[in-house]
Design a protein around this motif. Structure first.
Motif, PDB file in Angstrom:
ATOM      1  N   HIS A 429       0.859  -1.188   0.000  1.00 50.55           N
ATOM      2  CA  HIS A 429       0.000   0.000   0.000  1.00 50.55           C
ATOM      3  C   HIS A 429       0.893   1.235   0.000  1.00 50.55           C
ATOM      4  O   HIS A 429       2.076   1.154   0.330  1.00 50.55           O
ATOM      5  CB  HIS A 429      -0.917   0.018   1.224  1.00 50.55           C
ATOM      6  N   CYS A 491      -4.672   5.272   1.517  1.00 50.64           N
ATOM      7  CA  CYS A 491      -3.812   4.576   0.578  1.00 50.64           C
ATOM      8  C   CYS A 491      -3.975   5.242  -0.778  1.00 50.64           C
ATOM      9  O   CYS A 491      -5.092   5.513  -1.208  1.00 50.64           O
ATOM     10  CB  CYS A 491      -4.205   3.107   0.488  1.00 50.64           C
ATOM     11  N   HIS A 496      -8.163   1.160  -3.588  1.00 49.84           N
ATOM     12  CA  HIS A 496      -8.212   0.890  -2.151  1.00 49.84           C
ATOM     13  C   HIS A 496      -8.872   2.060  -1.419  1.00 49.84           C
ATOM     14  O   HIS A 496      -9.690   1.860  -0.524  1.00 49.84           O
ATOM     15  CB  HIS A 496      -6.806   0.654  -1.605  1.00 49.84           C
TER      16      HIS A 496
END
Ligand code: CU
Length: 530
Positions: A429, A491, A496
């Protein structure tokens, strides 16, 4: 589906060039229409859900864009990534600000702070749930805060080449890999519905890339062309405007990696403050997470030398996207190559000394712990949708809630904090926070010597045999008065973020006016770093 920023003269994704202290006035008109993109980036005709979104947006038409908060496929707004400007409407708010089709042109109006570091920043839409389709559809543009030659005299007088790398859905999704590639394991799909990392550096990528809007599509990756004078030294300013694709940039002449002289990361010169790190760091490849920027010196090839600007594969983890090796552009040296449009001024003027002590010398007042995690909505069905979370340790993971009235985190202006961000998922991430830069202090507990700043950083992924979750420790700087207000951290893989991996922080004003005045950079007594 394409999302385009157009000036009245038809030019696309204009580069905004400003000096510190200048006022930016930008009018944004939302011209999006009823054909909508789904969050996966696949274009779709207006279906029943889209109609309900449209109905919602029509109801919202009369609403104040500053209080709208509408999150629909045809809503939009702007985030100015990396700038330390206030998180308020008409400046850099993304939580309530939402402009609908048919709204009057919406005015952004703010002053570039006098102490904003010179470098490469960017703008893009930030509507929760729809950031990924809009950005991967092309909605992004670069912003340059002028004066890098003053921070780094090594770049004074150099021709400047600005390169914006974007990702998009595959142009040829059903094509087999090129015959020149090694055979790779059968293609799998990750939790976002993209081609999953196969660990080989080859095979179908999750997304295609483009460089300055020239697509370099899978499977043959026909590179764009960059013309340079033989051996010419240039400053390349590269923005990773991809929604989900990590870059690992290199320049190869023949089979030899070339030296790249890194001078700035995420809009901040590396030699801030003077003398702590070399103004130019020579490397042979540069990792760039989605959202990040790198600026480096490059010497062009001699005439006749095959030369390529490439991105090398990035191991995004077992659950991550496939980011294989691929070229971006071939570099061709000819004596009559046109010079880039911009050249940095030949003369530098000294920048004012920093008004605040160097972040790395400040003791944090507290340490907070967060973690990235993912959960299948139906644990028994590996094909069910995934929820994405960023959670403060001790709290219950929950996807970002746009209707929440309380922030996830409350901090105080003037403070410096350490944030430890763990990754409890099997994919990489990229942590990003609005309004401020931070310093990477350690990487899974190992000290990192990085006397410079970032606004976006990789958080390494978890593997089953690990004894602890990988993490980064970040020194967070809430000293600037422009950080007061409510803003987000998330993120920067936008699938995401849209899937819930975002939280809010409210920075309260410093307790006394006198204290606040002491912290205001313009009036603070000069403090030289020890
Ligand atoms: Cu992520």
């Amino acid at each position: 589906m394409r999302y385009c920023y157009l000036l009245p003269d038809g030019s696309e994704s204009p580069t905004l060039r400003l000096y510190p202290g200048e006022l930016l006035i930008l009018h944004l008109t939302n011209d999006l229409t009823a054909t909508v993109a789904s969050p996966s980036g696949q274009s779709a005709p207006a279906a029943s859900t889209a109609h309900s979104h449209m109905a919602h947006s029509h109801e919202a038409r009369a609403a104040d864009p500053c209080a709208s908060g509408a999150m629909t496929p045809v809503s939009t707004n702007l985030h100015f990534h990396g700038l330390t400007v206030p998180p308020v409407c008409h400046q850099d708010d993304v939580l309530q600000t939402s402009v609908q089709p048919g709204d009057a042109p919406f005015e952004y109006r703010f002053q570039i702070p006098a102490n904003e570091p010179p470098g490469l920043y960017w703008y893009h839409p930030h509507i929760h749930g729809f950031s990924s389709p809009q950005v991967s559809g092309g909605a992004s543009g670069p912003m340059i805060i002028e004066g890098l030659e003053s921070a780094t005299p090594e770049v004074a007088g150099l021709p400047e080449r600005l390169l914006v790398i974007r990702d998009q859905s595959l142009v040829y999704p059903n094509a087999p890999p090129s015959k020149s590639e090694p055979v790779v394991p059968k293609m799998l799909i990750d939790r976002d519905g993209d081609a999953a990392n196969n660990g080989t550096g080859f095979g179908k990528p999750a997304k295609d890339l483009s460089i300055n809007f020239v697509p370099v599509p899978y499977p043959d990756y026909p590179p764009a062309t960059i013309r340079m004078r033989p051996g010419e030294r240039q400053l390349w300013r590269v923005l990773n405007a991809c929604a989900v694709t990590y870059l690992n940039l290199a320049v190869v002449f023949g089979h030899t990696h070339q030296r790249l002289g890194l001078v700035a990361i995420d809009g901040v010169p590396m030699n801030t403050p003077q003398g702590r790190s070399a103004p130019v760091t020579w490397v042979d490849h540069i990792g760039v997470p989605p959202g990040a920027r790198v600026e480096f010196i490059i010497d062009g090839p001699p005439v006749g030398m095959p030369a390529l600007f490439v991105t090398q594969t990035v191991d995004t983890g077992q659950g991550g996207e496939n980011d294989p090796n691929r070229p971006l552009a071939s570099i061709i040296a000819t004596a009559d190559a046109p010079e880039p449009q911009w050249k940095l001024p030949a003369f530098s003027r000294a920048l004012p000394p920093p008004a605040l002590p160097w972040l790395g010398d400040v003791k944090p007042v507290r340490v907070r712990r967060f973690y990235f995690s993912e959960k299948l909505q139906d644990p028994k069905n590996p094909n069910s949708a995934t929820d994405f979370y960023i959670t403060e340790e001790g709290k219950t993971p929950a996807p970002f809630d746009p209707t929440a009235t309380a922030p996830n985190i409350v901090a105080r202006q003037g403070d410096v904090e350490d944030w430890i961000i763990e990754n409890r998922s099997a994919e990489l991430h990229a942590f990003h926070i609005h309004q401020l830069h931070f310093m990477l202090v350690d990487w899974s507990g190992m000290p990192v010597n990085e006397p410079f700043l970032r606004d976006t950083v990789n958080v390494p992924y978890f593997r089953a045999q690990m004894l602890q979750y990988p993490s980064v420790r970040l020194r967070m700087d809430f000293r600037d008065p422009n950080t007061v207000g409510t803003f987000v951290y998330h993120c920067h893989l936008l699938e995401h973020e849209d899937g819930g991996m975002m939280g809010t922080i409210r920075v309260d004003p410093a307790s006394t006016p006198r204290e606040a005045a002491q912290l205001r950079p313009a009036t603070a007594p000069l403090q030289s770093a020890p």
